[in-house]
Design a protein around this motif. Sequence first.
Motif, mmCIF file in Angstrom:
data_model
loop_
_atom_site.group_PDB
_atom_site.id
_atom_site.type_symbol
_atom_site.label_atom_id
_atom_site.label_comp_id
_atom_site.label_asym_id
_atom_site.label_seq_id
_atom_site.Cartn_x
_atom_site.Cartn_y
_atom_site.Cartn_z
ATOM 1 N N LYS A 30 31.578 15.042 7.053
ATOM 2 C CA LYS A 30 30.860 15.953 7.959
ATOM 3 C C LYS A 30 29.523 16.357 7.372
ATOM 4 O O LYS A 30 28.508 16.424 8.065
ATOM 5 C CB LYS A 30 31.716 17.195 8.244
ATOM 6 N N SER A 31 29.502 16.628 6.061
ATOM 7 C CA SER A 31 28.251 17.044 5.408
ATOM 8 C C SER A 31 27.235 15.901 5.353
ATOM 9 O O SER A 31 26.037 16.146 5.243
ATOM 10 C CB SER A 31 28.532 17.556 3.988
ATOM 11 N N LEU A 32 27.721 14.665 5.463
ATOM 12 C CA LEU A 32 26.825 13.498 5.457
ATOM 13 C C LEU A 32 26.279 13.190 6.850
ATOM 14 O O LEU A 32 25.424 12.316 6.993
ATOM 15 C CB LEU A 32 27.578 12.263 4.938
ATOM 16 N N GLY A 33 26.787 13.888 7.859
ATOM 17 C CA GLY A 33 26.361 13.594 9.218
ATOM 18 C C GLY A 33 27.185 12.517 9.880
ATOM 19 O O GLY A 33 26.723 11.832 10.790
ATOM 20 N N ALA A 46 27.506 9.819 16.811
ATOM 21 C CA ALA A 46 27.128 9.979 18.211
ATOM 22 C C ALA A 46 25.626 9.795 18.381
ATOM 23 O O ALA A 46 24.844 10.247 17.549
ATOM 24 C CB ALA A 46 27.548 11.358 18.708
ATOM 25 N N TYR A 47 25.232 9.125 19.472
ATOM 26 C CA TYR A 47 23.795 8.934 19.725
ATOM 27 C C TYR A 47 23.401 9.510 21.091
ATOM 28 O O TYR A 47 24.258 9.730 21.947
ATOM 29 C CB TYR A 47 23.408 7.455 19.597
ATOM 30 N N PRO A 48 22.116 9.762 21.297
ATOM 31 C CA PRO A 48 21.669 10.406 22.542
ATOM 32 C C PRO A 48 21.856 9.504 23.761
ATOM 33 O O PRO A 48 21.746 8.279 23.671
ATOM 34 C CB PRO A 48 20.173 10.653 22.303
ATOM 35 N N SER A 49 22.107 10.137 24.899
ATOM 36 C CA SER A 49 22.185 9.381 26.149
ATOM 37 C C SER A 49 20.999 9.699 27.059
ATOM 38 O O SER A 49 20.791 9.022 28.063
ATOM 39 C CB SER A 49 23.484 9.705 26.892
ATOM 40 N N ASP A 71 23.663 3.563 5.610
ATOM 41 C CA ASP A 71 23.288 4.686 4.746
ATOM 42 C C ASP A 71 24.451 5.665 4.595
ATOM 43 O O ASP A 71 24.794 6.078 3.485
ATOM 44 C CB ASP A 71 22.067 5.399 5.340
ATOM 45 N N ARG A 72 25.103 6.008 5.718
ATOM 46 C CA ARG A 72 26.224 6.959 5.664
ATOM 47 C C ARG A 72 27.411 6.357 4.904
ATOM 48 O O ARG A 72 28.054 7.035 4.101
ATOM 49 C CB ARG A 72 26.665 7.343 7.076
#
Length: 377
Positions: A15-18, A76-79, A111-112
Amino acid sequence: MDYTALKKDIIDHAKSLGIDKIGFTTADVFTEMKNHLIRQEKHGFQSGFEEKDIDKRVDPSLIFSKPRSIIAIALAYPSKMKDAPRSVRGARRGIFARASWGTDYHAVLRDRLSKLEAFIQERVPEARFRSMVDTGELVDRAVAERAGIGWSGKNCSVITPEYGSYVYLGEMITNLPFEPDEPMHDQCGSCNKCVDVCPTGALVQGGQLDSQKCIAFLTQTKDFLPDEYRAKLGNRIYGCDTCQTICPKNKGKDFHFHLEMEPDGEVAKPLLEPLLTISNREFKETYGHVSGSWRGKKPIQRNAIIALAHFKEESALSTLIEVMNEDVRPVMRGTAAWAIGKIGGEGVEEALLHQREQEKNEEVIQEIDKGIALLNK
């Protein structure tokens, strides 16, 4: 080693990594997916971009020595695009699918995953990993489903309760024996909207995709686009989101958690005409950071030509005639000739007939003839 405690620490650190969602599963063979892939191959439904060896796609032990578990992640990415530029007459725009908004998701997820590997390695020095996004051997969807990230929807995307199907997926094979999470079961029910609205009928049935007909695949091909799909393309220059935007599970889902994924409107929804004459260097500088650039500029330019024909954009005729006359690539010359006929206008027939006399490539001549036929309809 207390792997239950370590698993909890990994979830918290993720969670802290995004990392928006994380799940754990076994490294067992994905038997159901193997059967699915065999059916896909039998019917000729594969795109050709996949790993050719089906066994490697479903058996972690063939690509990693003594695997014990797999960690699946989702971001999650933007829609929705904020302040999206408008497409107007004289300045028509194409559209990249949402999966090509912002920085290439392969780089973001790697990266994550790399940071997550470093966190685990600190705690377990003997830990080994093999991380991958969708260019790896394993089928992301199968891993994510079994790890409880979401269920495999009829649109062939993993659908999460929290973020819908607007998620990027990655996974990490490990030699550590984590307790697996519960798989998520189908929640599509009787809904068949994605299958019903697929522009080309590529969704043969729920959960089965004929990649050869899928617009997302077709926009990435480099040859002439078959006639029957040109009108279906609309202004799409890379990818297709129709089976996602129609999905009721995606209604109201729009998340802007990651700065790297925010789209630049001029890149994600670019002016079409300038794309036709863009240099390799300009293309790389402007679009090289997005996932939709991976096949180079040729498919994007071809699709831009088809999009201009879709709009019947007469202001682009002079540029299209220039492409037809001067581009060294037959696919560009031919597609431009077809588009010129589709758009029509003063002097168009003369331009097509003149180029027909000069043209040596048979496929291009066929496209010129199609353009002339369109004028006389």
